[in-house]
Design an enzyme around this catalytic site. Sequence first.
Site, mmCIF file in Angstrom:
data_model
loop_
_atom_site.group_PDB
_atom_site.id
_atom_site.type_symbol
_atom_site.label_atom_id
_atom_site.label_comp_id
_atom_site.label_asym_id
_atom_site.label_seq_id
_atom_site.Cartn_x
_atom_site.Cartn_y
_atom_site.Cartn_z
ATOM 1 N N CYS A 45 0.834 -1.212 0.000
ATOM 2 C CA CYS A 45 0.000 0.000 0.000
ATOM 3 C C CYS A 45 0.863 1.254 0.000
ATOM 4 O O CYS A 45 0.542 2.246 -0.673
ATOM 5 C CB CYS A 45 -0.922 0.013 1.219
ATOM 6 S SG CYS A 45 -2.033 -1.401 1.295
HETATM 7 C C1 BEZ Z 1 0.547 -4.629 1.881
HETATM 8 O O1 BEZ Z 1 0.195 -3.510 1.543
HETATM 9 O O2 BEZ Z 1 1.707 -4.994 1.781
HETATM 10 C C2 BEZ Z 1 -0.470 -5.598 2.420
HETATM 11 C C3 BEZ Z 1 -1.591 -5.143 3.071
HETATM 12 C C4 BEZ Z 1 -2.495 -6.060 3.588
HETATM 13 C C5 BEZ Z 1 -2.277 -7.410 3.441
HETATM 14 C C6 BEZ Z 1 -1.146 -7.857 2.748
HETATM 15 C C7 BEZ Z 1 -0.242 -6.951 2.228
#
Ligand code: BEZ
Length: 211
Positions: A45
């Site tokens: 994210c």
């Molecule tokens: C991420 O942004 O890396 C992420 C967020 C939630 C679950 C898995 C990965």
Amino acid sequence: MSLRLGDTAPNFKAKTTIGEIDFYEYLGDSWGVLFSHPADFTPVCTTELGKTALLNGEFAKRNVKVLALSVDPLDKHLSWIGDINETQHCDVTFPIIADEDKTVANLYGMIHPNASETFTVRSLFIIGPDKKVKLTITYPASTGRNFNEVLRVIDSLQLTAKYSVATPADWKDGEDVIVTAAVPTAEIPERFPKGHKIIKPYLRTTPQPNK
Ligand code: BEZ
């Protein structure tokens, strides 16, 4: 029921990192990209919001307003922006919606219970100036989206809204486009004076008309 192409994108009021907004008022006559991410302070994210911020000029050039969303609270969004700017070398200026009560997530079907009961998946909606949904994509938490592809789709949508053309696979702005079936072959020279090719009666191409 989830939102489908051509549906009206629902309006909402929300708390965001740039203050309270009314979605329709915020969009005005612009195009919109509304996208959810699972959670703040997570790696994929962080890169997605950073990439979006780095493409800010590209979205602005196309008259597109971008909004991100997760179910995290506003204070968390605000402190995460510092990390995004620091690590992705950008300046996040677009609003991030703090959808703690999941109002917007539920309106837009951004929670897919079999993926996660609590977090929004990576949903993205392109919304036209007429407030209709023009594109929906959904990615899993483990896969970051390609925001250059979002820009490419916007280029196609804006072009095909103005001209009777469609864009072929992997098309990029500036490349030849397809004349739609609604245009009789006899009318092509007048309507597309830059020239055309008839590859098959149903596959007719022309240089991009607005370039
Ligand atoms: C991420 O942004 O890396 C992420 C967020 C939630 C679950 C898995 C990965």
